[in-house]
Design an enzyme around this catalytic site. Structure first.
Site, mmCIF file in Angstrom:
data_model
loop_
_atom_site.group_PDB
_atom_site.id
_atom_site.type_symbol
_atom_site.label_atom_id
_atom_site.label_comp_id
_atom_site.label_asym_id
_atom_site.label_seq_id
_atom_site.Cartn_x
_atom_site.Cartn_y
_atom_site.Cartn_z
ATOM 1 N N ASP A 16 -54.307 92.758 -32.242
ATOM 2 C CA ASP A 16 -54.215 92.606 -33.683
ATOM 3 C C ASP A 16 -55.102 91.423 -34.091
ATOM 4 O OD1 ASP A 16 -53.008 92.925 -36.338
ATOM 5 O OD2 ASP A 16 -51.902 91.098 -35.872
ATOM 6 N N ALA A 18 -54.663 88.864 -37.580
ATOM 7 C CA ALA A 18 -53.927 87.713 -38.131
ATOM 8 C C ALA A 18 -52.617 87.495 -37.366
ATOM 9 C CB ALA A 18 -53.640 87.927 -39.611
ATOM 10 N N ALA A 49 -41.860 88.520 -48.700
ATOM 11 C CA ALA A 49 -43.202 89.068 -48.499
ATOM 12 C C ALA A 49 -43.481 89.355 -47.035
ATOM 13 C CB ALA A 49 -44.240 88.097 -49.052
ATOM 14 N N MET A 53 -44.534 92.950 -42.837
ATOM 15 C CA MET A 53 -45.809 92.535 -42.270
ATOM 16 C C MET A 53 -46.195 93.401 -41.071
ATOM 17 S SD MET A 53 -48.114 90.423 -42.998
ATOM 18 C CE MET A 53 -49.601 89.718 -42.297
ATOM 19 N N LYS A 57 -51.863 97.386 -45.963
ATOM 20 C CA LYS A 57 -51.517 96.599 -47.132
ATOM 21 C C LYS A 57 -50.980 97.447 -48.286
ATOM 22 C CE LYS A 57 -52.147 92.778 -45.105
ATOM 23 N NZ LYS A 57 -51.726 93.281 -43.785
ATOM 24 N N HIS A 60 -47.525 98.000 -47.319
ATOM 25 C CA HIS A 60 -46.792 96.743 -47.437
ATOM 26 C C HIS A 60 -46.364 96.522 -48.899
ATOM 27 C CE1 HIS A 60 -46.505 92.393 -45.764
ATOM 28 N NE2 HIS A 60 -45.811 92.446 -46.889
ATOM 29 N N ARG A 164 -50.203 102.084 -39.066
ATOM 30 C CA ARG A 164 -48.982 101.684 -38.373
ATOM 31 C C ARG A 164 -47.741 102.095 -39.172
ATOM 32 N NH1 ARG A 164 -51.163 95.485 -37.739
ATOM 33 N NH2 ARG A 164 -52.644 95.863 -36.034
ATOM 34 N N ASP A 190 -48.263 90.588 -33.191
ATOM 35 C CA ASP A 190 -47.191 89.678 -33.599
ATOM 36 C C ASP A 190 -46.192 90.323 -34.547
ATOM 37 O OD1 ASP A 190 -49.509 89.452 -35.496
ATOM 38 O OD2 ASP A 190 -48.071 88.244 -36.615
#
Length: 274
Positions: A16, A18, A49, A53, A57, A60, A164, A190
């Site tokens: 990944d 970030a 928020a 994650m 986006k 999200h 994902r 992560d």
């Protein structure tokens, strides 16, 4: 087609971005999400928020807008339910906001570059998937490359029909890298959705507890945290990632190399990722 050699040795590691390779604490998207909803008169917290994650986006933003408490705030502000059309509009506003924020949070996580160099020295290919879309990565990738990191491929949210936690970004990555079977690949992430995309394709999956979204702390904040508090936060993050599908959990990418050796030892003994 797989053969015995392919089943005994790893061929690639897929990272990944970030919270994994760059942006200790995965900080860049968080302020953008909070500012985005504030622009539409809806207050959300950093903690809220962070919950979705790892998703693409658009997904999200959609998950946030449909979270019950946030959905109620949206109804109070706008007199109607949050809709897919609203999500489309917010997504278009979000992308340039995130493009701006990533420039402030693009430093490589300590140990990331050294780990990648060592993996390449072992003959492993380096893949990458991300929940960022292509326009955001057009900003991020050159910043990472200037620090020495350039993976062998890049698959962004939006490049495939679905992202994902499904497997398609990993399927494209394995195709790009020319590696098979998935059991000869390690996915490092992560977030739970990022781990699940690795599980969905049949790869080994390694979660990162400290450097990413689970803790959401900058490196300075983490280092300033008292040891007993660190231990508690680490244990909570480890359990979250294990529950989310990780085969193994480590603090950060700097701790990966011994685990690579352990996975290859297990492969040589005939073990496959469950």
């Amino acid at each position: 087609m797989s053969n015995n050699k392919n089943m005994q040795h790893l061929q690639a590691v897929v990272f990944d971005w970030a919270g994994t390779i760059i942006d200790f604490g995965s900080l860049a998207p968080m302020g953008a999400f909070v500012q985005l909803f504030a622009r539409y008169d809806v207050s959300i917290s950093i903690a809220e928020a962070r919950v979705p994650m790892g998703l693409a986006k658009w997904d999200h933003i959609h998950a946030l807008g449909n979270q019950p408490d946030i959905a109620q705030r949206w109804r109070q502000a706008h007199g109607r339910d949050f809709s897919d059309a609203d999500c489309d509009e917010l997504y278009e506003v979000f992308t340039p906001m995130n493009q701006a924020s990533v420039t402030q949070h693009a430093s490589l996580i300590p140990g990331a570059l050294e780990t990648v160099v060592a993996l390449r020295a072992r003959g492993l290919k380096i893949g990458s998937t991300t929940g960022y879309n292509r326009p955001i990565m057009d900003v991020v990738a050159p910043l990472a490359e200037a620090q020495g990191y350039k993976p062998d491929n890049l698959v962004c949210a939006g490049d495939m029909a679905s992202a994902r936690p499904g497997p398609l970004m990993m399927v494209r990555t394995l195709s790009d890298l020319g590696v098979w079977p998935p059991a000869a690949v390690v996915k490092v992430d992560d977030t739970v959705p990022g781990l699940q995309e690795g599980r969905a394709v049949g790869a080994w999956v390694v979660g990162l507890a400290v450097t990413g979204n689970c803790l959401g702390l900058s490196e300075a904040e983490w280092l300033a945290t008292p040891p007993e508090r660190q231990a508690l936060l680490r244990a909570q993050a480890h359990q979250l990632l294990l529950d989310g599908g990780a085969h193994f959990v480590i603090d950060g990418v700097a701790d990966l190399l011994p685990l690579i050796a352990e996975i290859e030892r297990r492969m040589a003994a005939g073990e496959l990722p469950a």
